[in-house]
Design a protein around this motif. Structure first.
Motif, PDB file in Angstrom:
ATOM      1  N   ALA A 160       0.840  -1.205   0.000  1.00 30.94           N
ATOM      2  CA  ALA A 160       0.000   0.000   0.000  1.00 30.94           C
ATOM      3  C   ALA A 160       0.875   1.256   0.000  1.00 30.94           C
ATOM      4  O   ALA A 160       0.557   2.261  -0.650  1.00 30.94           O
ATOM      5  CB  ALA A 160      -0.923   0.005   1.213  1.00 30.94           C
ATOM      6  N   LEU A 161       1.983   1.184   0.720  1.00 27.42           N
ATOM      7  CA  LEU A 161       2.937   2.302   0.751  1.00 27.42           C
ATOM      8  C   LEU A 161       3.600   2.481  -0.610  1.00 27.42           C
ATOM      9  O   LEU A 161       3.696   3.597  -1.130  1.00 27.42           O
ATOM     10  CB  LEU A 161       3.985   2.042   1.831  1.00 27.42           C
ATOM     11  CG  LEU A 161       5.073   3.101   2.045  1.00 27.42           C
ATOM     12  CD1 LEU A 161       4.445   4.429   2.455  1.00 27.42           C
ATOM     13  CD2 LEU A 161       6.070   2.624   3.099  1.00 27.42           C
ATOM     14  N   ASP A 162       4.049   1.374  -1.207  1.00 30.98           N
ATOM     15  CA  ASP A 162       4.693   1.442  -2.522  1.00 30.98           C
ATOM     16  C   ASP A 162       3.735   1.961  -3.588  1.00 30.98           C
ATOM     17  O   ASP A 162       4.154   2.661  -4.520  1.00 30.98           O
ATOM     18  CB  ASP A 162       5.204   0.056  -2.937  1.00 30.98           C
ATOM     19  CG  ASP A 162       6.377  -0.409  -2.090  1.00 30.98           C
ATOM     20  OD1 ASP A 162       7.013   0.446  -1.436  1.00 30.98           O
ATOM     21  OD2 ASP A 162       6.657  -1.622  -2.078  1.00 30.98           O
ATOM     22  N   TRP A 163       2.460   1.605  -3.450  1.00 32.14           N
ATOM     23  CA  TRP A 163       1.462   1.994  -4.456  1.00 32.14           C
ATOM     24  C   TRP A 163       0.780   3.324  -4.122  1.00 32.14           C
ATOM     25  O   TRP A 163      -0.202   3.698  -4.741  1.00 32.14           O
ATOM     26  CB  TRP A 163       0.410   0.886  -4.590  1.00 32.14           C
ATOM     27  CG  TRP A 163       0.984  -0.437  -5.003  1.00 32.14           C
ATOM     28  CD1 TRP A 163       2.143  -0.668  -5.662  1.00 32.14           C
ATOM     29  CD2 TRP A 163       0.415  -1.729  -4.749  1.00 32.14           C
ATOM     30  NE1 TRP A 163       2.343  -2.017  -5.843  1.00 32.14           N
ATOM     31  CE2 TRP A 163       1.296  -2.703  -5.289  1.00 32.14           C
ATOM     32  CE3 TRP A 163      -0.749  -2.169  -4.112  1.00 32.14           C
ATOM     33  CZ2 TRP A 163       1.047  -4.067  -5.230  1.00 32.14           C
ATOM     34  CZ3 TRP A 163      -0.992  -3.531  -4.048  1.00 32.14           C
ATOM     35  CH2 TRP A 163      -0.107  -4.468  -4.605  1.00 32.14           C
ATOM     36  N   GLU A 164       1.293   3.991  -3.080  1.00 35.93           N
ATOM     37  CA  GLU A 164       0.860   5.336  -2.702  1.00 35.93           C
ATOM     38  C   GLU A 164      -0.584   5.414  -2.213  1.00 35.93           C
ATOM     39  O   GLU A 164      -1.265   6.423  -2.368  1.00 35.93           O
ATOM     40  CB  GLU A 164       1.079   6.314  -3.874  1.00 35.93           C
ATOM     41  CG  GLU A 164       2.534   6.412  -4.290  1.00 35.93           C
ATOM     42  CD  GLU A 164       2.747   7.352  -5.469  1.00 35.93           C
ATOM     43  OE1 GLU A 164       1.735   7.789  -6.064  1.00 35.93           O
ATOM     44  OE2 GLU A 164       3.908   7.634  -5.793  1.00 35.93           O
ATOM     45  N   PHE A 165      -1.044   4.346  -1.578  1.00 36.06           N
ATOM     46  CA  PHE A 165      -2.343   4.397  -0.909  1.00 36.06           C
ATOM     47  C   PHE A 165      -2.195   5.027   0.475  1.00 36.06           C
ATOM     48  O   PHE A 165      -3.135   5.610   0.999  1.00 36.06           O
ATOM     49  CB  PHE A 165      -2.932   2.994  -0.764  1.00 36.06           C
ATOM     50  CG  PHE A 165      -3.626   2.489  -1.990  1.00 36.06           C
ATOM     51  CD1 PHE A 165      -4.959   2.791  -2.229  1.00 36.06           C
ATOM     52  CD2 PHE A 165      -2.951   1.727  -2.918  1.00 36.06           C
ATOM     53  CE1 PHE A 165      -5.604   2.325  -3.362  1.00 36.06           C
ATOM     54  CE2 PHE A 165      -3.578   1.251  -4.056  1.00 36.06           C
ATOM     55  CZ  PHE A 165      -4.915   1.555  -4.279  1.00 36.06           C
ATOM     56  N   VAL A 166      -1.033   4.845   1.090  1.00 33.72           N
ATOM     57  CA  VAL A 166      -0.764   5.380   2.425  1.00 33.72           C
ATOM     58  C   VAL A 166       0.611   6.029   2.439  1.00 33.72           C
ATOM     59  O   VAL A 166       1.440   5.776   1.553  1.00 33.72           O
ATOM     60  CB  VAL A 166      -0.834   4.272   3.508  1.00 33.72           C
ATOM     61  CG1 VAL A 166      -2.256   3.738   3.642  1.00 33.72           C
ATOM     62  CG2 VAL A 166       0.142   3.136   3.194  1.00 33.72           C
ATOM     63  N   ASP A 167       0.846   6.830   3.460  1.00 34.77           N
ATOM     64  CA  ASP A 167       2.143   7.503   3.588  1.00 34.77           C
ATOM     65  C   ASP A 167       3.114   6.733   4.474  1.00 34.77           C
ATOM     66  O   ASP A 167       4.308   7.023   4.485  1.00 34.77           O
ATOM     67  CB  ASP A 167       1.946   8.909   4.180  1.00 34.77           C
ATOM     68  CG  ASP A 167       1.142   9.798   3.252  1.00 34.77           C
ATOM     69  OD1 ASP A 167       1.303   9.671   2.023  1.00 34.77           O
ATOM     70  OD2 ASP A 167       0.334  10.615   3.758  1.00 34.77           O
ATOM     71  N   LYS A 168       2.586   5.768   5.237  1.00 38.87           N
ATOM     72  CA  LYS A 168       3.456   4.972   6.113  1.00 38.87           C
ATOM     73  C   LYS A 168       2.796   3.630   6.398  1.00 38.87           C
ATOM     74  O   LYS A 168       1.582   3.473   6.294  1.00 38.87           O
ATOM     75  CB  LYS A 168       3.725   5.710   7.417  1.00 38.87           C
ATOM     76  CG  LYS A 168       2.463   6.062   8.207  1.00 38.87           C
ATOM     77  CD  LYS A 168       2.791   6.908   9.428  1.00 38.87           C
ATOM     78  CE  LYS A 168       1.503   7.319  10.151  1.00 38.87           C
ATOM     79  NZ  LYS A 168       1.771   8.186  11.305  1.00 38.87           N
ATOM     80  N   ASN A 169       3.621   2.669   6.746  1.00 35.16           N
ATOM     81  CA  ASN A 169       3.148   1.333   7.118  1.00 35.16           C
ATOM     82  C   ASN A 169       3.107   1.244   8.642  1.00 35.16           C
ATOM     83  O   ASN A 169       4.143   1.071   9.285  1.00 35.16           O
ATOM     84  CB  ASN A 169       4.070   0.266   6.533  1.00 35.16           C
ATOM     85  CG  ASN A 169       3.695  -1.143   6.972  1.00 35.16           C
ATOM     86  OD1 ASN A 169       2.705  -1.334   7.685  1.00 35.16           O
ATOM     87  ND2 ASN A 169       4.472  -2.116   6.553  1.00 35.16           N
ATOM     88  N   VAL A 170       1.910   1.358   9.209  1.00 35.12           N
ATOM     89  CA  VAL A 170       1.796   1.395  10.672  1.00 35.12           C
ATOM     90  C   VAL A 170       2.098   0.041  11.295  1.00 35.12           C
ATOM     91  O   VAL A 170       2.451  -0.038  12.486  1.00 35.12           O
ATOM     92  CB  VAL A 170       0.392   1.864  11.101  1.00 35.12           C
ATOM     93  CG1 VAL A 170       0.150   3.296  10.660  1.00 35.12           C
ATOM     94  CG2 VAL A 170      -0.700   0.941  10.568  1.00 35.12           C
ATOM     95  N   ALA A 171       1.987  -1.059  10.528  1.00 35.31           N
ATOM     96  CA  ALA A 171       2.260  -2.390  11.081  1.00 35.31           C
ATOM     97  C   ALA A 171       3.734  -2.538  11.441  1.00 35.31           C
ATOM     98  O   ALA A 171       4.086  -3.336  12.316  1.00 35.31           O
ATOM     99  CB  ALA A 171       1.846  -3.480  10.089  1.00 35.31           C
ATOM    100  N   LYS A 172       4.602  -1.775  10.780  1.00 31.81           N
ATOM    101  CA  LYS A 172       6.033  -1.855  11.069  1.00 31.81           C
ATOM    102  C   LYS A 172       6.354  -1.412  12.490  1.00 31.81           C
ATOM    103  O   LYS A 172       7.316  -1.891  13.096  1.00 31.81           O
ATOM    104  CB  LYS A 172       6.823  -0.998  10.078  1.00 31.81           C
ATOM    105  CG  LYS A 172       7.155  -1.708   8.791  1.00 31.81           C
ATOM    106  CD  LYS A 172       8.156  -0.906   7.986  1.00 31.81           C
ATOM    107  CE  LYS A 172       8.606  -1.711   6.760  1.00 31.81           C
ATOM    108  NZ  LYS A 172       9.591  -0.978   5.961  1.00 31.81           N
TER     109      LYS A 172
END
Length: 387
Positions: A160-172
């Motif tokens: 989702a981050l790579d495809w620009e749906f979100v600005d960050k991966n909160v699961a990380k």
């Protein structure tokens, strides 16, 4: 939205086509890209193109602010998992998303998902000693299972981050549970001899049970084994593929073991003799029943010459264990017994790791840490003996 991959008969290059229905004017929405060197390259490019296509549709319909975690996970399954994972892996991902992630997190807008939402999900899912099962017999999940959920969610949100749906991966930034040490049953050489003697009464299952004990190979690898994989002259078994069951389609073959790396396992004298007897019996049966028997040239086969059923194998194994009053175990535990015995005999962990097909020796050392105290005692005695 569907994607199709095929090879151009003239150029021998690979291409993909993406079909996305029709637009408001009734025109077909389609994208075609050509010129890929191989199928894998085309498949990976198609997954990215589908993601971009769907992303554009989301923007064009002004849905970016309303797309939910559930919507994105469904889309991720179709655009990535379905085309980039084997069937069993895809089905596992789909079930985790459908049964667990979507009911808990699916209604949250993807750009409003917080670390605390993910962390709370892990906490609620983990089984504790005081967990009481509900009326449907469903309690909370093991730490290892919830860790699998984390890996799926983390991978999806990375995309989702790579495809620009979100600005960050909160699961990380969330902290998944740390699994307890895996529990399994291992047998001593004496106990294994008892088990194999008990299993010897089964003409059908004795060979594969013995092979598992002597090689540590996985059940899927053994089910897929063909006579061409056995080198009697050099006493080698070549593990190059794995069998798995696909619902509604029977047994499928994946042309690589679990870790994707082929390996050769050396055979001892006892296993070579077993295989020679087993092959002699097979050739006699083949001559009697004709060329249609065992068309796949399987080493281990059922009465009809087809792939062994894992459930029937498990039942036969359990009977053999029970008959000699050994501690309860699974067929897969033969792999653990094989590794444990080798380590106790001071075989180098790197060699054990290679026989098992682990990607790293650290996996072997961590999994069989229960052997370490014995190895420490042996090391101390070896140092004394040096003097």
């Amino acid at each position: 939205m569907a994607g199709h991959i095929k090879q151009d008969k003239k150029t021998k290059k690979w291409l993909f086509t993406i079909e996305a229905g029709k637009d408001a004017k009734g025109n077909r929405k389609r994208r075609i890209r050509k010129g890929f060197k191989n199928k894998t390259e085309a498949k990976n490019a198609m997954a990215i193109a589908i993601a971009e296509f769907q992303k554009e549709e989301v923007h064009s319909e002004d849905k970016q602010e309303t797309i939910t975690v559930g919507d994105f996970l469904d889309y991720w399954l179709k655009s990535y998992a379905e085309t980039n994972t084997v069937h069993n892996t895809f089905k596992a991902y789909e079930r985790i998303i459908r049964v667990h992630l979507k009911p808990a997190l699916g209604n949250i807008k993807i750009n409003e998902l917080k670390v605390r939402d993910v962390q709370q999900y892990y906490s609620k899912k983990v089984r504790t000693e005081n967990t009481v099962e509900n009326n449907e017999g469903e309690g909370r999940l093991s730490k290892q299972t919830v860790l699998h959920h984390h890996r799926v969610l983390n991978k999806a949100l990375n995309d989702a981050l790579d495809w620009e749906f979100v600005d960050k991966n909160v699961a990380k930034r969330a902290k998944p549970p740390r699994p307890d040490k895996a529990k399994f049953t291992t047998y001593t050489p004496e106990e294994l001899n008892l088990l194999l003697k008990s299993a010897s009464g089964s003409v059908l299952y004795f060979p594969i049970i013995t092979a598992a004990a002597h090689t540590g190979a996985r059940v899927g690898e053994l089910r897929a084994l063909t006579w061409g994989d056995i080198d009697f002259n050099n006493r080698k078994i070549f593990i190059t593929k794995s069998a798995y069951d696909k619902k509604g389609e029977g047994v499928k073959i994946k042309n690589a073991p679990k870790n994707g790396q082929n390996r050769a396992i050396s055979m001892g004298k006892r296993l070579v003799e077993l295989f020679q007897r087993h092959k002699d019996n097979y050739e006699k049966k083949k001559a009697l029943l004709g060329p249609t028997f065992n068309p796949n040239d399987l080493v281990f086969y059922n009465t009809k010459g087809n792939y062994l059923d894992v459930r029937d194998l498990a039942r036969a194994y359990k009977r053999a264990v029970k008959e000699v009053h050994l501690s309860d175990s699974r067929f897969h535990d033969l792999r653990h017994s094989h590794a444990t015995i080798l380590l106790q005999q001071n075989v180098h962990p790197k060699v054990v790791s290679e026989r098992l097909g682990h990607t790293k020796v650290s996996i072997t050392l961590d999994l069989y840490s229960h052997v370490n105290p014995l190895l420490q005692d042996s090391a101390a005695k070896a140092f004394d003996d040096a003097f």
